[in-house]
Motif scaffolding. Structure first.
Motif, mmCIF file in Angstrom:
data_model
loop_
_atom_site.group_PDB
_atom_site.id
_atom_site.type_symbol
_atom_site.label_atom_id
_atom_site.label_comp_id
_atom_site.label_asym_id
_atom_site.label_seq_id
_atom_site.Cartn_x
_atom_site.Cartn_y
_atom_site.Cartn_z
ATOM 1 N N LYS A 22 -14.710 4.152 2.806
ATOM 2 C CA LYS A 22 -13.444 4.145 2.068
ATOM 3 C C LYS A 22 -12.318 3.537 2.901
ATOM 4 N N VAL A 23 -12.188 3.963 4.145
ATOM 5 C CA VAL A 23 -11.059 3.481 4.942
ATOM 6 C C VAL A 23 -11.203 1.993 5.247
ATOM 7 N N HIS A 24 -12.415 1.523 5.521
ATOM 8 C CA HIS A 24 -12.574 0.102 5.828
ATOM 9 C C HIS A 24 -12.405 -0.752 4.581
ATOM 10 N N PHE A 25 -12.811 -0.236 3.416
ATOM 11 C CA PHE A 25 -12.544 -0.994 2.190
ATOM 12 C C PHE A 25 -11.047 -1.030 1.910
ATOM 13 N N SER A 26 -10.360 0.083 2.103
ATOM 14 C CA SER A 26 -8.916 0.115 1.845
ATOM 15 C C SER A 26 -8.177 -0.818 2.805
ATOM 16 N N GLU A 27 -8.682 -0.949 4.034
ATOM 17 C CA GLU A 27 -8.063 -1.890 4.977
ATOM 18 C C GLU A 27 -8.306 -3.331 4.546
ATOM 19 N N SER A 28 -9.508 -3.624 4.081
ATOM 20 C CA SER A 28 -9.781 -4.979 3.597
ATOM 21 C C SER A 28 -8.940 -5.288 2.351
ATOM 22 N N TRP A 29 -8.747 -4.276 1.500
ATOM 23 C CA TRP A 29 -7.904 -4.429 0.305
ATOM 24 C C TRP A 29 -6.458 -4.715 0.701
ATOM 25 N N ASN A 30 -5.994 -4.052 1.744
ATOM 26 C CA ASN A 30 -4.649 -4.283 2.255
ATOM 27 C C ASN A 30 -4.493 -5.715 2.770
ATOM 28 N N GLU A 31 -5.453 -6.157 3.579
ATOM 29 C CA GLU A 31 -5.384 -7.519 4.118
ATOM 30 C C GLU A 31 -5.524 -8.553 3.007
ATOM 31 N N GLN A 32 -6.298 -8.236 1.992
ATOM 32 C CA GLN A 32 -6.437 -9.141 0.846
ATOM 33 C C GLN A 32 -5.091 -9.382 0.186
ATOM 34 N N HIS A 33 -4.277 -8.345 0.066
ATOM 35 C CA HIS A 33 -2.976 -8.516 -0.570
ATOM 36 C C HIS A 33 -1.978 -9.217 0.352
ATOM 37 N N HIS A 34 -2.130 -9.032 1.654
ATOM 38 C CA HIS A 34 -1.346 -9.862 2.572
ATOM 39 C C HIS A 34 -1.663 -11.340 2.325
ATOM 40 N N LEU A 35 -2.952 -11.628 2.160
ATOM 41 C CA LEU A 35 -3.382 -13.001 1.914
ATOM 42 C C LEU A 35 -2.811 -13.528 0.601
ATOM 43 N N LEU A 36 -2.826 -12.708 -0.430
ATOM 44 C CA LEU A 36 -2.275 -13.129 -1.723
ATOM 45 C C LEU A 36 -0.789 -13.432 -1.621
ATOM 46 N N ILE A 37 -0.082 -12.650 -0.802
ATOM 47 C CA ILE A 37 1.349 -12.899 -0.602
ATOM 48 C C ILE A 37 1.557 -14.263 0.032
ATOM 49 N N MET A 38 0.784 -14.566 1.079
ATOM 50 C CA MET A 38 0.939 -15.851 1.773
ATOM 51 C C MET A 38 0.523 -17.024 0.886
ATOM 52 N N GLU A 39 -0.476 -16.815 0.051
ATOM 53 C CA GLU A 39 -0.860 -17.874 -0.884
ATOM 54 C C GLU A 39 0.250 -18.114 -1.900
#
Length: 306
Positions: free
Chosen positions: A154-171
């Motif tokens: 759960k925690v590692h998926f939530s961290e990947s989900w967080n980084e995914q949204h950082h990526l979406l912001i930069m895109e």
């Protein structure tokens, strides 16, 4: 047909091996999560297969929950890892600094805002890879019946989900507009994924520490950017991706990312709720997220409380 028969035979062999080694029964991950309580659960030791239920400490009382916990926590670093020396920690910090200097400061050079977004796009592409690597290895352990704890998935998926949204912001800010920027970032990310898989298999403590150094460098990079461009950032609206992630109706995965607050320390402060009105707010939230990753990586290396 012969090849198909061979494939089926291999799959059946792996299934038999997993069922033979497995010390746990499949449990539902919904509702009352049995994986968070004492249970029979197989794990691999260098010398033998042992059952964690025999080693699990007694459940703490409500009074003990209010204090720092000194009981062992059987996470990846404890079960499969080994402590690392301070020299290794310092080497990881210097390695990441040098990689940032070569990769980000050279290949993505330029002070105009578009190049800053491109650097952050590359950073987020690469920074999410460790969480994919951790999940891959943990799923492998579970599939073979060696070890399973749902809270780490759960925690590692939530961290990947967080980084995914950082990526979406930069895109959304145009960081991925150049083909060459995308090519470099994505190919480095794939290479880094396999490096972390190997490190995590070898020693999870080492893999967590390396990623701690990455997240520390990310925090420093965002902090300097926010401080240097505060006026401009405050004049721009917040990206839609940032509003959706930080102020949406479902913040379950955002809260799950703050893993050190779910362990034995159980901080009493309220959950983070970043305001999201300007681009400055978005970058401040991203900066603070990186510090949360730093704290989680440090906590997972200690792995001392539950």
């Amino acid at each position: 047909m012969v090849e198909l028969s061979r494939i089926v035979s291999v799959l059946l062999s792996w299934s038999l091996l997993a069922s033979t080694c497995s010390g746990f029964q499949p449990t539902s991950l919904g509702g009352q999560n049995g994986l968070l309580h004492q249970r029979t659960q197989a794990a691999i030791s260098p010398s033998k297969l042992f059952v964690l239920s025999e080693l699990m400490p007694p459940t703490s009382t409500a009074d003990e929950d209010d204090q720092d916990c000194a009981m062992p926590h059987y996470g990846p670093a404890s079960v499969f890892g080994r402590p690392i020396e301070e020299d290794t920690r310092e080497f990881n910090r210097e390695l990441i600094k040098q990689c940032k200097s070569v990769l980000f400061d050279s290949l993505f050079r330029g002070q105009e805002m578009t190049r800053c977004y491109a650097r952050f796009y590359a950073l987020e592409n690469i920074a999410r890879m460790p969480y994919f690597s951790y999940l891959s290895v943990l799923h492998l352990y579970e599939s073979l019946g060696w070890w399973r704890r749902a809270e780490y998935l759960k925690v590692h998926f939530s961290e990947s989900w967080n980084e995914q949204h950082h990526l979406l912001i930069m895109e959304e800010m145009g960081g991925s507009n150049r083909w060459m920027d995308r090519f470099i970032a994505q190919h480095v990310a794939v290479f880094y994924y396999w490096i972390v898989v190997a490190l995590y298999l070898y020693n999870p403590t080492l893999a967590y520490n390396l990623n701690q150094a990455v997240e520390e460098e990310a925090y420093s990079t965002y902090a300097n950017f926010v401080e240097s461009n505060q006026g401009f950032l405050q004049s721009q609206p917040a990206p839609t991706a940032a509003k959706d992630y930080y102020t949406g109706d479902d913040l379950y995965l955002f809260d799950a990312m703050h893993f050190d607050k779910q362990g034995g320390r159980r901080d009493k402060e309220p959950p983070r709720r970043p305001k999201m009105e300007t681009l400055y707010d978005a970058f401040v939230a991203v900066r603070d997220d990186e510090m949360e990753h730093v704290k989680t990586m440090a906590y997972l290396q200690e792995d001392a409380c539950r």
